[in-house]
Motif scaffolding. Structure first.
Motif, PDB file in Angstrom:
ATOM      1  N   HIS A  18      30.934  20.820  82.679  1.00 23.98           N
ATOM      2  CA  HIS A  18      31.998  21.528  83.389  1.00 23.98           C
ATOM      3  C   HIS A  18      31.315  22.631  84.191  1.00 23.98           C
ATOM      4  O   HIS A  18      30.702  23.531  83.615  1.00 23.98           O
ATOM      5  CB  HIS A  18      32.993  22.118  82.389  1.00 23.98           C
ATOM      6  CG  HIS A  18      34.204  22.716  83.023  1.00 23.98           C
ATOM      7  ND1 HIS A  18      35.121  23.411  82.293  1.00 23.98           N
ATOM      8  CD2 HIS A  18      34.663  22.730  84.299  1.00 23.98           C
ATOM      9  CE1 HIS A  18      36.094  23.825  83.075  1.00 23.98           C
ATOM     10  NE2 HIS A  18      35.825  23.427  84.304  1.00 23.98           N
ATOM     11  N   ILE A  19      31.394  22.537  85.508  1.00 23.11           N
ATOM     12  CA  ILE A  19      30.699  23.461  86.408  1.00 23.11           C
ATOM     13  C   ILE A  19      31.723  24.252  87.214  1.00 23.11           C
ATOM     14  O   ILE A  19      32.694  23.695  87.726  1.00 23.11           O
ATOM     15  CB  ILE A  19      29.772  22.693  87.387  1.00 23.11           C
ATOM     16  CG1 ILE A  19      28.778  21.786  86.633  1.00 23.11           C
ATOM     17  CG2 ILE A  19      29.051  23.667  88.329  1.00 23.11           C
ATOM     18  CD1 ILE A  19      27.700  22.491  85.880  1.00 23.11           C
ATOM     19  N   GLY A  20      31.482  25.552  87.342  1.00 22.26           N
ATOM     20  CA  GLY A  20      32.325  26.414  88.174  1.00 22.26           C
ATOM     21  C   GLY A  20      31.561  26.879  89.393  1.00 22.26           C
ATOM     22  O   GLY A  20      30.368  27.189  89.314  1.00 22.26           O
ATOM     23  N   ASP A  51      35.386  23.308  88.964  1.00 22.99           N
ATOM     24  CA  ASP A  51      36.363  24.296  89.406  1.00 22.99           C
ATOM     25  C   ASP A  51      35.725  25.085  90.546  1.00 22.99           C
ATOM     26  O   ASP A  51      34.578  25.519  90.439  1.00 22.99           O
ATOM     27  CB  ASP A  51      36.746  25.249  88.271  1.00 22.99           C
ATOM     28  CG  ASP A  51      37.508  24.549  87.160  1.00 22.99           C
ATOM     29  OD1 ASP A  51      38.121  23.497  87.420  1.00 22.99           O
ATOM     30  OD2 ASP A  51      37.493  25.061  86.027  1.00 22.99           O
ATOM     31  N   TYR A  74      32.571  26.863  80.691  1.00 21.89           N
ATOM     32  CA  TYR A  74      31.659  26.304  81.685  1.00 21.89           C
ATOM     33  C   TYR A  74      30.268  26.122  81.100  1.00 21.89           C
ATOM     34  O   TYR A  74      29.790  26.940  80.320  1.00 21.89           O
ATOM     35  CB  TYR A  74      31.588  27.205  82.920  1.00 21.89           C
ATOM     36  CG  TYR A  74      32.909  27.296  83.626  1.00 21.89           C
ATOM     37  CD1 TYR A  74      33.316  26.283  84.492  1.00 21.89           C
ATOM     38  CD2 TYR A  74      33.766  28.367  83.414  1.00 21.89           C
ATOM     39  CE1 TYR A  74      34.542  26.335  85.127  1.00 21.89           C
ATOM     40  CE2 TYR A  74      34.988  28.429  84.048  1.00 21.89           C
ATOM     41  CZ  TYR A  74      35.380  27.414  84.897  1.00 21.89           C
ATOM     42  OH  TYR A  74      36.593  27.467  85.521  1.00 21.89           O
ATOM     43  N   LEU A  77      27.452  27.890  86.187  1.00 23.35           N
ATOM     44  CA  LEU A  77      28.198  28.362  87.340  1.00 23.35           C
ATOM     45  C   LEU A  77      27.288  28.342  88.565  1.00 23.35           C
ATOM     46  O   LEU A  77      26.064  28.332  88.434  1.00 23.35           O
ATOM     47  CB  LEU A  77      28.726  29.785  87.105  1.00 23.35           C
ATOM     48  CG  LEU A  77      29.688  29.969  85.941  1.00 23.35           C
ATOM     49  CD1 LEU A  77      29.984  31.448  85.717  1.00 23.35           C
ATOM     50  CD2 LEU A  77      30.969  29.183  86.176  1.00 23.35           C
TER      51      LEU A  77
END
Length: 165
Positions: A18-20, A51, A74, A77
């Motif tokens: 999960h990358i922001g 995101d 996350y 990022l």
């Protein structure tokens, strides 16, 4: 025991990450190109959970990163922005403070942050770097997220070995 080869160039798999992304709008043509290249590369690496938020400029990037880091969801990022030197000291202030803020958030939250806030002398340099640096940011985020996961697993394994010994 840590593997000496970890962290070296490898086949990257971001399938479960999960990358922001925090993108500054200032110099929007450049930052849009950075974001497009970054997202395209993330998707090529298997990342589907992305995101993406926008902020006014590079000085606002760290606070958005901090808000995302506080959510603790996350794996990494990415900071995207573009600061082009002008005729005043403002360039140095924005470049230094945004960079320091990004680094502080990464260290405070033990969270990899790929810093792709370009700092260039002119628009031509920014255009020349926008695609490559966007792709690089994606690769750095995925590689560091995987490395941090491996390091955490190694530490947990070492602790388990110590408890059973």
């Amino acid at each position: 025991m840590l593997d000496a080869n970890k962290g070296q160039e490898q086949e990257l798999d971001g399938q479960f990450l999960h990358i922001g992304i925090v993108q500054a709008r200032f110099n929007e043509d450049i930052t849009n190109a950075l974001a497009a290249a970054c997202i395209q590369e993330l998707e090529a690496l298997g990342v589907s959970n992305i995101d993406h938020v926008m902020v006014p400029g590079a000085l606002e990037v760290p606070i958005a990163l901090q808000a995302m880091a506080e959510r603790a969801e996350y794996d990494a990022l990415i900071a995207l922005g573009c600061i082009i030197r002008g005729e005043t000291y403002h360039f140095e202030l924005v470049a230094n403070e945004s960079g320091a803020g990004v680094s502080r958030i990464a260290l405070d939250y033990n969270l990899p942050i790929a810093n792709a806030i370009l700092t260039t002398e002119n628009l031509e340099q920014a255009v020349a770097r926008q695609t490559e640096k966007g792709r690089d940011a994606a690769r750095v985020a995925v590689e560091m997220a995987c490395l941090m996961e491996d390091l955490s697993a190694d530490l947990a394994e070492e602790l388990d070995d110590e408890e059973t010994a």
